[in-house]
Design an enzyme around this catalytic site. Structure first.
Site, PDB file in Angstrom:
ATOM      1  CB  CYS A  31      -1.076   0.069   1.348  1.00 42.63           C
ATOM      2  SG  CYS A  31       0.000   0.082   2.801  1.00 42.63           S
ATOM      3  CB  CYS A  34       4.266  -0.413   1.729  1.00 39.34           C
ATOM      4  SG  CYS A  34       3.213  -1.479   2.761  1.00 39.34           S
ATOM      5  CG  ASP A 462      14.218  28.078 -33.398  1.00 35.71           C
ATOM      6  OD1 ASP A 462      14.710  29.143 -33.257  1.00 35.71           O
ATOM      7  OD2 ASP A 462      14.704  27.064 -33.915  1.00 35.71           O
ATOM      8  CG  ASP A 662      16.020  22.436 -34.303  1.00 36.33           C
ATOM      9  OD1 ASP A 662      16.266  23.487 -34.201  1.00 36.33           O
ATOM     10  OD2 ASP A 662      16.343  22.202 -35.629  1.00 36.33           O
TER      11      ASP A 662
END
Length: 778
Positions: A31, A34, A462, A662
């Site tokens: 769970c 835990c 861009d 890029d």
């Protein structure tokens, strides 16, 4: 699990020096509590810089200083907290296949075995519960009870219930006991206390019924409650395990793409099938039509078209010729070819994609912090509420029904309050969302980038290489009076084939696309800053700017000047062609926008997003490109070093900004933006600075990424609502809030069914993302 009292040392101080990252497969978590406790245990380990534990993937990602601790130290911290770290049982002999360790394969095998065992435990519990339930109903039929003595019936029910506890439900009690030893509590604690209390009450009523009779109470038994609760909880776990497998289906599909063998070309020219794991950089590999490319490389001989959809999400085949890069797991569609291996194993494109998707699925979104805070105190609070409920019923209920009512409410509160749904609400949606992104060629670095993309209201594009193709193209060839374009083009192409200038390459590409006749050029001369000259088919040919013609003594005719003015008005780069000392034509060249850019901009605008263009070009060129793309706001003459400043200016307008670029000069802006999106064709620096990578040069990926992030975040919010509202309403009802007014008390069996349903509903809601289809592509 969650500690009931502080048992961990203070958080470790950050350790300077190099930092390594380890991924641990954690076993035993059930769970959100835990996962919360494992994470706290790791964070308090000396040398650990950060730790994230994902309940859905059952993995912990830990950044640590190797000078202060190591993997063994991390494993020891996890095991000291009461959990186990799965380790490979054999050396990773095939570790370079798709860049995946054998430990991952072993983990999958272990999960499969655990799932099979879970199913077996469920069917045992379900079968026995199916017998126990009708036998328990005999008590409601006095005529039948005369034929079956009550003590014999109770002992029979006890014998049928024992296998359910000792086999089907054994792990709940073992985990609860281990938690008690480590002074922690989890979902297993709640289940063990609830079913254990019902069983112990029934056991005493069976072996010592006179004890209850002396106190004026009926020795009732609740074996059916115990068995049915365990069966229902196991059913929920079976459904949850199946749904978890589906959430990781995208990653498993990526892993399954890698070819298993390759056709290695030996130095003597003979071909031999070898495992992909045996390939090394520099090897020569042959690929036939219909086969998968074994690993990354560079095509040396032959040509073909390849299906690269596994990388880019684009279904159209890509043409490959000598010198082009090929990637592992792509499919050869037509011709045969050979390629030289450049990358293997973890360095391949597929391995990097798998790693990126895996990291994203294991990362934590900021929205999960609320669930983490709640799960951190959830189990202790529930235990307190359950004990308070028990005490109130024992104090306030009528004497003859006091104990049964108190026990029923106590067990119901413990059972219904499972925090599984809280722990699964965010990571399962992240797993499906990032996997779906990979299907469309969108690689999301982490959950934080996905969540930030949800809030984006402004996209900066861009221009060069992002909005446009990034290379000049011949857009206009105006033949002046006395000349024909069809006759002029072969002359110009022959001249430009001798040049390496980008504008010359644009002329050659256009001529090739028009299938212009091939002519030979002699006496080629490149004139720096002006153009080129050569003799073609007996004609003296010049091609360049106005200065080239002026210095050659060639005057521009009025027709040439008029054609040039029209092209300049469209932001074209103008070249002049002269044949035998006369101006013959005017050429217009431009960096064309990508075919999909206009649709992508429209898709973003339909999502309510402002689209802004950044470019270093002059205002006239910027205005022309912006108009073609449907963009109304743009910034021209922006130097590369000033792009990040523009991002900051727009952020100052209280906008959430996504930057799309890029190139190397885009990296600072990508890093400065709230979300950086890099084209997969861009430089490594740009990709490293971006939170989202688009695997193909198509701006529609930007619209898809934002739309996917909004769908994912919508699913997460729905999941968190389901989880919180379930416990907010369920716990008071289980405690008996409605009993004074309605006389109705929630059965522990209904509580168990509702608990299982909560986790399954969250998982099912997350799986709906698998049907996501972006509107930008429809």
């Amino acid at each position: 699990m969650q500690p009931l009292s502080p048992t961990l040392p203070a958080a470790a101080e950050p350790t300077p020096g190099p930092v390594e990252t380890a991924t641990l497969a954690i076993e035993g978590m059930t769970c959100a509590s835990c996962a919360n406790f494992v994470e706290r245990a790791l964070k308090r380990t000396p040398g650990v810089q950060s730790a994230q534990v994902n309940l859905a993937t059952e993995k912990a990602t830990v950044a640590f200083s190797p000078t202060a601790t190591d993997r063994a130290g991390l494993k020891a911290a996890v095991e000291a907290a009461g959990y186990h770290v799965a380790e490979p049982t054999a050396a990773p002999a095939t570790a370079n296949i798709a860049g995946v360790d054998v430990s991952d394969e072993e983990l999958a095998a272990r999960k499969l075995l655990a799932y099979q065992q879970l199913c077996h435990r469920f069917w045992v519990a379900a079968g026995l519960a199916a017998l126990i339930m009708p036998l328990s109903m005999l008590m409601l039929w006095p005529a039948l009870m005369h034929r079956v003595p009550e003590p014999a019936l109770n002992y029979g029910l006890l014998l049928l219930t024992l296998p359910v506890l000792l086999y089907s439900g054994r792990e709940f009690y073992v985990a609860a006991w281990n938690g008690l030893r480590h002074r922690t509590a989890s979902m297993d604690t709640l289940i063990a206390l609830g079913t254990g209390a019902a069983f112990l009450f029934s056991l005493v009523a069976t072996v010592a019924p006179q004890f209850f009779r002396r106190h004026g109470l009926a020795p009732a038994v609740y074996y059916d409650t115990t068995a049915t609760i365990i069966a229902l909880i196991l059913l929920g776990k079976v459904l949850e395990a199946r749904a978890k497998q589906q959430t990781s289906a995208a990653l498993q599909a990526l892993l399954g793409l890698q070819a298993k063998t390759a056709r290695l070309v030996r130095p003597d020219g003979l071909e031999e099938d070898v495992p992909v794991a045996d390939l090394r950089p520099g090897d020569l590999v042959a690929v036939r039509p219909g086969e998968k490319v074994a690993t990354d490389g560079q095509l040396t001989t032959g040509s073909s078209t390849l299906d690269e959809s596994m990388l880019t999400g684009e279904s159209l085949p890509v043409e490959k010729n000598p010198g082009d890069a090929v990637y592992g797991a792509t499919i050869n569609k037509t011709g045969a070819f050979r390629f030289r291996v450049t990358k293997v194993g973890r360095d391949t494109m597929l391995a990097q994609i798998v790693q990126l998707v895996s990291d994203a699925q294991g990362s934590r979104a900021p929205i999960q912090r609320l669930a983490d805070r709640v799960s951190g105190v959830f189990v202790p609070v529930v235990l307190g509420v359950a004990l308070l409920t028990l005490g109130l019923w024992l104090a306030l209920a009528p004497t003859d029904t006091r104990l049964p009512l108190a026990l029923t409410a106590f067990v119901s509160v413990l059972i219904i309050a499972c925090p599984c749904a809280l722990g699964l609400a965010t990571p399962t949606a992240i797993m499906v969302g990032t996997g779906k992104g990979a299907d469309y060629g969108i690689l999301i670095r982490n959950a934080e980038a996905l969540e930030k993309a949800y809030r984006v209201d402004t996209v900066l594009l861009d221009k060069t290489g992002t909005l446009t193709r990034g290379e000049p193209a011949l857009t206009d060839l105006v033949a002046l009076p006395g000349y024909e374009a069809a006759a002029l083009l072969p002359l110009l192409a022959a001249l430009e084939r001798q040049s390496e200038h980008p504008l010359a390459a644009a002329v050659v590409r256009y001529a090739d696309s028009q299938q212009a006749p091939l002519l030979a050029a002699t006496g080629f001369r490149a004139i720096a800053g002006q153009g080129a000259a050569a003799t073609v088919a007996g004609h003296a040919v010049l091609l360049g700017n106005e200065r080239l013609l002026r210095e050659a003594g060639i005057a521009l005719s009025p027709d040439a000047q008029q054609a040039a003015a029209g092209l300049l008005a469209q932001a074209r780069t103008v070249l002049y062609a002269a044949v035998d000392g006369q101006v013959a034509g005017v050429l217009g060249l431009a960096d064309e926008i990508r075919p999909t850019s206009l649709n992508a901009v429209r898709a973003l605008q339909k999502q309510g997003i402002d689209v802004i263009m950044l470019t270093g070009d002059n205002a006239q060129t910027a205005a022309a490109i912006a108009a073609q793309a449907g963009i109304t706001r743009y910034f021209a003459e922006v130097l590369p070093q000033n792009k990040a400043e523009k991002v900051q200016e727009i952020q100052a307008e209280r906008r959430t900004v996504a930057m799309v670029g890029d190139g190397i000069n885009d990296a600072p802006a990508l890093a400065r933006a709230d979300v950086g999106m890099a084209m997969g064709t861009g430089t490594d620096v740009a990709l490293e600075a971006a939170g989202i990578t688009l695997m193909r040069p198509d701006l529609q990926g930007v619209a898809t990424a934002i739309e996917l992030s909004r769908a994912t975040m919508r699913t997460i919010r729905q999941n968190l609502f389901f989880a919180f509202i379930y416990n907010t309403i369920g716990i008071p009802i289980a405690a008996g809030l409605l009993y004074p007014a309605t006389g109705w008390l929630l059965s522990p069996m209904l509580a168990a069914g509702a608990m299982a349903l909560s986790s399954v509903s969250v998982l099912t809601n997350s799986l709906r993302l698998r049907r996501f289809t972006p509107t930008a592509r429809t």
